[in-house]
Structures are given as C-alpha cells and as structure tokens.
Design a protein around this motif. Structure first.
Motif, PDB file in Angstrom:
ATOM      1  N   SER A  71       3.783  -8.455   1.728  1.00 15.89           N
ATOM      2  CA  SER A  71       3.014  -7.562   0.771  1.00 15.89           C
ATOM      3  C   SER A  71       2.192  -6.226   1.614  1.00 15.89           C
ATOM      4  O   SER A  71       2.465  -5.150   1.162  1.00 15.89           O
ATOM      5  N   THR A  72       1.878  -6.889   2.677  1.00 17.38           N
ATOM      6  CA  THR A  72       1.279  -5.797   3.589  1.00 17.38           C
ATOM      7  C   THR A  72       2.358  -4.806   4.260  1.00 17.38           C
ATOM      8  O   THR A  72       1.947  -3.527   4.336  1.00 17.38           O
ATOM      9  N   LYS A  73       3.539  -5.308   4.428  1.00 20.65           N
ATOM     10  CA  LYS A  73       4.537  -4.251   4.707  1.00 20.65           C
ATOM     11  C   LYS A  73       4.975  -3.299   3.706  1.00 20.65           C
ATOM     12  O   LYS A  73       4.944  -2.129   4.067  1.00 20.65           O
ATOM     13  N   LEU A  74       4.876  -3.735   2.496  1.00 20.95           N
ATOM     14  CA  LEU A  74       4.967  -2.779   1.391  1.00 20.95           C
ATOM     15  C   LEU A  74       4.037  -1.873   1.051  1.00 20.95           C
ATOM     16  O   LEU A  74       4.226  -0.855   0.912  1.00 20.95           O
ATOM     17  N   ASN A  75       2.742  -2.320   1.144  1.00 19.06           N
ATOM     18  CA  ASN A  75       1.660  -1.603   1.399  1.00 19.06           C
ATOM     19  C   ASN A  75       1.533  -0.272   2.501  1.00 19.06           C
ATOM     20  O   ASN A  75       1.446   0.828   1.943  1.00 19.06           O
ATOM     21  N   LEU A  76       2.163  -0.798   3.537  1.00 17.44           N
ATOM     22  CA  LEU A  76       2.177   0.313   4.508  1.00 17.44           C
ATOM     23  C   LEU A  76       3.382   1.475   4.325  1.00 17.44           C
ATOM     24  O   LEU A  76       3.447   2.534   4.533  1.00 17.44           O
TER      25      LEU A  76
END
Length: 138
Positions: free
Chosen positions: A50-55
C-alpha cells in the motif's frame, strides 16, 4: 491517460485498504498464535504494498504537474492572475461606489424621487424653451 492510470491506482489502493480491514477483523477472531503471526506477516506485506502504491500515485501526480506547468505556462498564468486581480479590485471599487450611492439615495427617501422627477420635467421644459428661442432668433 495518466489520470486514468491514477484513478485506477487510487481505486486499487482503496480496495486494498478495505481488504486489510476485513483481513484484520478475521485475524483478530483467530485464537492460535501461529495464525496471528501469519496474519501479522500478511498485514505487514500488504501495508508495504500500500505504501509503495501511494508513492507511485504521488510520483504520477508529480509527473502530471510537471508536464502541465512548464515555465512558459506558469509565466502566462501569472499574467492572467495579475489581470484578474486588477479586474477584481476595479469591480470591488465600482461595487463599493454603487453601494454608497444606493445608501445615499435610500437615506434621502421618497422626497428625493419626487425632486428628481420635478427636475427632469423642468429640464425638459427648459430645453423646449431654448429650442423655441433659437428657432425664433434664426
């Protein structure tokens, strides 16, 4: 096209967040420590994803902004913004003047309207007399 990708990524992130909530609820109902540990590993992995997708979404937004706002377009937008602010100030001054004139008119009341009508009538008669005198002298 980039906005379609961004909207799809945002939708995926929302669905992933909802899935995390459901997964967490199911995991809290489990009683075995082994199952809870497995759950925590999955939650950690999904959280990292999820953090990767947000970035990725933030990077995409930055790319769209950098493609949209070039040095020339920013300079043109500044000129447009300055002109709009000048027009706004001019309109505010006109509005303020009109409001003051209206309040002055309203403070004079009905008698002022009668005076204006009488003045208009007398002014019309005066123009008629001037026209008649000019015609007679010619």
């Amino acid at each position: 096209m980039k906005s379609d990708i961004a909207s799809k990524q945002l939708e995926y992130i929302k669905k992933a967040g909802e899935a995390l909530k459901v997964f967490d609820k199911v995991a809290t109902l489990r009683t075995r420590q082994e199952a809870k540990d497995c759950h925590m590993d999955r939650v950690t992995a999904l959280s990292a994803l999820s953090t990767k997708l947000n970035l990725m979404v933030a990077n995409l937004e930055a790319n769209v902004v950098s493609d949209t706002y070039t040095a020339d377009s920013v300079a043109a937008l500044k000129v447009i913004h300055r002109e709009l602010e000048e027009r706004q100030r001019a309109l505010e001054r006109e509005s303020s003047h009109a409001a003051h004139m209206l309040s002055a008119y309203l403070s004079l009341g009905e008698e002022f309207s009668e005076l204006v009508d009488l003045y208009t009538e007398l002014r019309g008669q005066l123009e008629t007399y001037k026209w008649a005198l000019d015609l007679k002298q010619a």
